[in-house]
Design a protein around this motif. Structure first.
Motif, PDB file in Angstrom:
ATOM      1  N   ASN A 145       0.819  -1.216   0.000  1.00  0.00           N
ATOM      2  CA  ASN A 145       0.000   0.000   0.000  1.00  0.00           C
ATOM      3  C   ASN A 145       0.852   1.264   0.000  1.00  0.00           C
ATOM      4  O   ASN A 145       0.442   2.306   0.504  1.00  0.00           O
ATOM      5  CB  ASN A 145      -0.959   0.010   1.195  1.00  0.00           C
ATOM      6  CG  ASN A 145      -2.272   0.700   0.866  1.00  0.00           C
ATOM      7  OD1 ASN A 145      -2.497   1.120  -0.265  1.00  0.00           O
ATOM      8  ND2 ASN A 145      -3.124   0.836   1.863  1.00  0.00           N
ATOM      9  N   THR A 146       2.053   1.174  -0.564  1.00  0.00           N
ATOM     10  CA  THR A 146       2.996   2.292  -0.585  1.00  0.00           C
ATOM     11  C   THR A 146       3.634   2.371  -1.970  1.00  0.00           C
ATOM     12  O   THR A 146       3.872   1.341  -2.604  1.00  0.00           O
ATOM     13  CB  THR A 146       4.102   2.086   0.462  1.00  0.00           C
ATOM     14  OG1 THR A 146       3.498   1.968   1.756  1.00  0.00           O
ATOM     15  CG2 THR A 146       5.079   3.251   0.486  1.00  0.00           C
ATOM     16  N   GLY A 147       3.910   3.582  -2.440  1.00  0.00           N
ATOM     17  CA  GLY A 147       4.556   3.712  -3.738  1.00  0.00           C
ATOM     18  C   GLY A 147       5.036   5.115  -4.005  1.00  0.00           C
ATOM     19  O   GLY A 147       5.020   5.992  -3.130  1.00  0.00           O
ATOM     20  N   LYS A 148       5.476   5.326  -5.246  1.00  0.00           N
ATOM     21  CA  LYS A 148       5.880   6.643  -5.721  1.00  0.00           C
ATOM     22  C   LYS A 148       5.048   6.981  -6.951  1.00  0.00           C
ATOM     23  O   LYS A 148       4.664   6.095  -7.725  1.00  0.00           O
ATOM     24  CB  LYS A 148       7.377   6.669  -6.045  1.00  0.00           C
ATOM     25  CG  LYS A 148       8.248   6.502  -4.805  1.00  0.00           C
ATOM     26  CD  LYS A 148       9.728   6.691  -5.089  1.00  0.00           C
ATOM     27  CE  LYS A 148      10.542   6.562  -3.798  1.00  0.00           C
ATOM     28  NZ  LYS A 148      11.986   6.778  -4.004  1.00  0.00           N
ATOM     29  N   LEU A 149       4.809   8.276  -7.142  1.00  0.00           N
ATOM     30  CA  LEU A 149       3.876   8.730  -8.169  1.00  0.00           C
ATOM     31  C   LEU A 149       4.609   9.183  -9.424  1.00  0.00           C
ATOM     32  O   LEU A 149       5.561   9.969  -9.352  1.00  0.00           O
ATOM     33  CB  LEU A 149       3.028   9.880  -7.615  1.00  0.00           C
ATOM     34  CG  LEU A 149       2.018  10.511  -8.574  1.00  0.00           C
ATOM     35  CD1 LEU A 149       0.957   9.484  -8.992  1.00  0.00           C
ATOM     36  CD2 LEU A 149       1.361  11.729  -7.916  1.00  0.00           C
ATOM     37  N   LEU A 150       4.136   8.680 -10.591  1.00  0.00           N
ATOM     38  CA  LEU A 150       4.586   9.160 -11.887  1.00  0.00           C
ATOM     39  C   LEU A 150       3.450   9.928 -12.539  1.00  0.00           C
ATOM     40  O   LEU A 150       2.300   9.474 -12.555  1.00  0.00           O
ATOM     41  CB  LEU A 150       4.966   7.997 -12.808  1.00  0.00           C
ATOM     42  CG  LEU A 150       6.221   7.178 -12.523  1.00  0.00           C
ATOM     43  CD1 LEU A 150       6.435   6.172 -13.657  1.00  0.00           C
ATOM     44  CD2 LEU A 150       7.435   8.070 -12.395  1.00  0.00           C
ATOM     45  N   LEU A 151       3.766  11.098 -13.107  1.00  0.00           N
ATOM     46  CA  LEU A 151       2.770  11.914 -13.791  1.00  0.00           C
ATOM     47  C   LEU A 151       3.106  12.004 -15.272  1.00  0.00           C
ATOM     48  O   LEU A 151       4.270  11.871 -15.669  1.00  0.00           O
ATOM     49  CB  LEU A 151       2.732  13.313 -13.176  1.00  0.00           C
ATOM     50  CG  LEU A 151       2.276  13.398 -11.718  1.00  0.00           C
ATOM     51  CD1 LEU A 151       2.381  14.824 -11.213  1.00  0.00           C
ATOM     52  CD2 LEU A 151       0.847  12.880 -11.566  1.00  0.00           C
ATOM     53  N   PRO A 152       2.110  12.232 -16.117  1.00  0.00           N
ATOM     54  CA  PRO A 152       2.391  12.414 -17.552  1.00  0.00           C
ATOM     55  C   PRO A 152       3.431  13.515 -17.758  1.00  0.00           C
ATOM     56  O   PRO A 152       3.391  14.555 -17.092  1.00  0.00           O
ATOM     57  CB  PRO A 152       1.019  12.815 -18.128  1.00  0.00           C
ATOM     58  CG  PRO A 152       0.031  12.192 -17.186  1.00  0.00           C
ATOM     59  CD  PRO A 152       0.657  12.298 -15.824  1.00  0.00           C
TER      60      PRO A 152
END
Length: 465
Positions: free
Chosen positions: A259-266
């Motif tokens: 339930n943990t991660g890092k965010l990638l955006l366009p």
């Protein structure tokens, strides 16, 4: 002796840590001597399974290791050297002090005392090959040019390559900082794991380390790290976008907790920062980044951020006189409750030791991790087990302390008569810890603290939401 520094209140509380820190047990270091045994020890039945579990990931054909430890014939010429390296605990490369701090890790490669004794008894008793039928089934290892996480996740969803660079046979250190094209994401996607490696086995010989900085347009958020580690008490706050991963020998991947991660955006891009050094042979190579995504539509509750916690009050400033052992430290305040996922010290040739302590709001101090035998050739990343990762309340101060050995007693020291300062070259020095920090809300922390009991951990709360 470096342990002489451990005096005062922080060492009066060896045992189960306080509620605000999380439940982890400081385990004693048992004796290697297990007493005499009449049981015969053979390579096939007793030693090969240990090597497969703890050594062969590096020591199999096709790797940069100087020998393979897969078969009896490959291992036998190295038996005495192996004994020496394991007894001194130089191999496998795991340099934590086993007497203090957290002792449960996802990636622990160290030998147990029983395993160490088995190897020693095998060598001392004549190096018997044993019955080939007792050999464990051969394990198929990914090549140095394959992805280590493929068995767990399959092939990466996104692969990014730095522009190739030619390292001359002779020359000064170089820092290669190309910018990638935009990543192929058309909507926000969450990262569950990342893996980095030089493109070839030859590239590992010239790549000191590599950083992958995530550049993306996130409204209201700075891409720069907020904690520059400068000042007597630096604020450890969110580092959005920021550093996606650092590669060095001993660290190949990050797998984020449930339930943990890092965010990638366009539109996101990777800014590379690759430190190359010449070795007497011209080599052309690049660095590769594998990104493993959560399925579309999955949004983990927690966002983890890779922080650079300096061990000097002045950040990128070090003063290491000739023929001295120096100590520096710095303090970093958690402005929100947080869970720490790992501890990875970063120093260069004079690096000797590094510790990370938590000074809790009630004034008590707990040792989290202490690497007492730092080795420049192994930038180990010590990843806490999910039921051992410390959960810390808002206002906790992290104290990072580093020691550098600029004396002739340091076998890695190129010149003990030289003054050394902070710098990016291998012959310069650094002192910081890479730590993945997962910030949680005050409400989440209160819920965790209210229901906490021995055996329960932060992952249980993560799975419950």
């Amino acid at each position: 002796m470096i342990n002489a520094k451990f005096q005062g209140p922080m060492w009066r509380r060896i045992g189960v840590c306080v509620l605000g820190l999380g439940a982890f047990l400081m385990l004693p270091y048992p004796s290697i001597a297990g007493g005499p045994s009449n049981k015969s020890v053979t390579f096939a039945r007793d030693v090969a399974p240990i090597f497969q579990a703890k050594c062969q990931e590096c020591h199999h054909p096709g790797t940069a290791a100087p020998m393979s430890l897969v078969t009896y014939e490959e291992t036998l010429p190295w038996a005495e050297k192996i004994k020496d390296r394991v007894v001194t605990r130089n191999m496998p490369p795991w340099h934590l002090d086993r007497t203090v701090g957290i002792q449960k890790f996802k990636n622990d490669t160290s030998l147990t005392d029983e395993q160490l004794e088995t190897i020693v008894r095998w060598v001392d008793s004549g190096k018997a090959p044993g019955n080939p039928k007792d050999m464990p089934p051969a394990k198929i290892w990914p090549s140095d040019e394959g992805w280590q996480l493929a068995e767990q996740f399959g092939q990466p969803d996104i692969v990014v390559q730095s522009t190739p660079y030619t390292v001359p046979a002779l020359g000064q250190d170089a820092w290669w900082k190309p910018l990638s094209d935009a990543l192929p994401v058309t909507e926000p996607r969450w990262v569950r794991a990342v893996e980095m490696r030089p493109g070839t086995a030859a590239g590992r010989r010239v790549t000191h380390h590599a950083l992958a900085q995530l550049l993306q347009d996130e409204p209201g958020v700075s891409n720069a790290a907020d904690d520059d580690g400068i000042g007597p008490v630096a604020q450890a706050v969110r580092n959005d976008g920021g550093l996606l991963m650092e590669w060095a020998i001993g660290k190949q991947f990050d797998v984020y907790p449930s339930n943990t991660g890092k965010l990638l955006l366009p539109g996101a891009r990777i800014r590379w920062d690759v430190h190359y050094h010449a070795i007497g042979e011209q080599i052309r190579d690049n660095v590769m980044l594998g990104i493993y995504l959560y399925p579309k539509g999955v949004t983990p509750k927690y966002r983890t951020r890779l922080m650079e916690f300096h061990a000097s009050e002045q950040g990128h400033v070090l003063d290491i006189p000739p023929n001295t052992i120096t100590q520096t430290q710095s303090f970093h305040v958690l402005k929100e409750p947080a869970r720490l996922e790992n501890f990875q010290p970063h120093m260069h040739l004079r690096g000797k030791a590094m510790s990370m302590e938590a000074i809790l709001p009630d004034g008590t101090t707990e040792m989290l991790s202490y690497v007492d035998r730092f080795v420049f050739n192994w930038m180990n990343n010590y990843i806490y087990a999910e039921d051992a990762a410390p959960v810390l309340p808002k206002g906790t101060i992290l104290r990072i302390t580093a020691w550098h050995d600029n004396t002739a007693a340091n076998p890695n020291n190129p010149d003990p008569n030289e003054w050394v300062g902070w710098g990016e070259r291998t012959v310069d020095e650094m002192a910081h810890a890479w730590v993945n920090v997962t910030y949680i809300s005050d409400e989440d922390y209160k819920e965790w603290a209210a229901t906490h009991k021995p055996g329960q951990s932060m992952p249980e709360m993560m799975h419950s939401h």
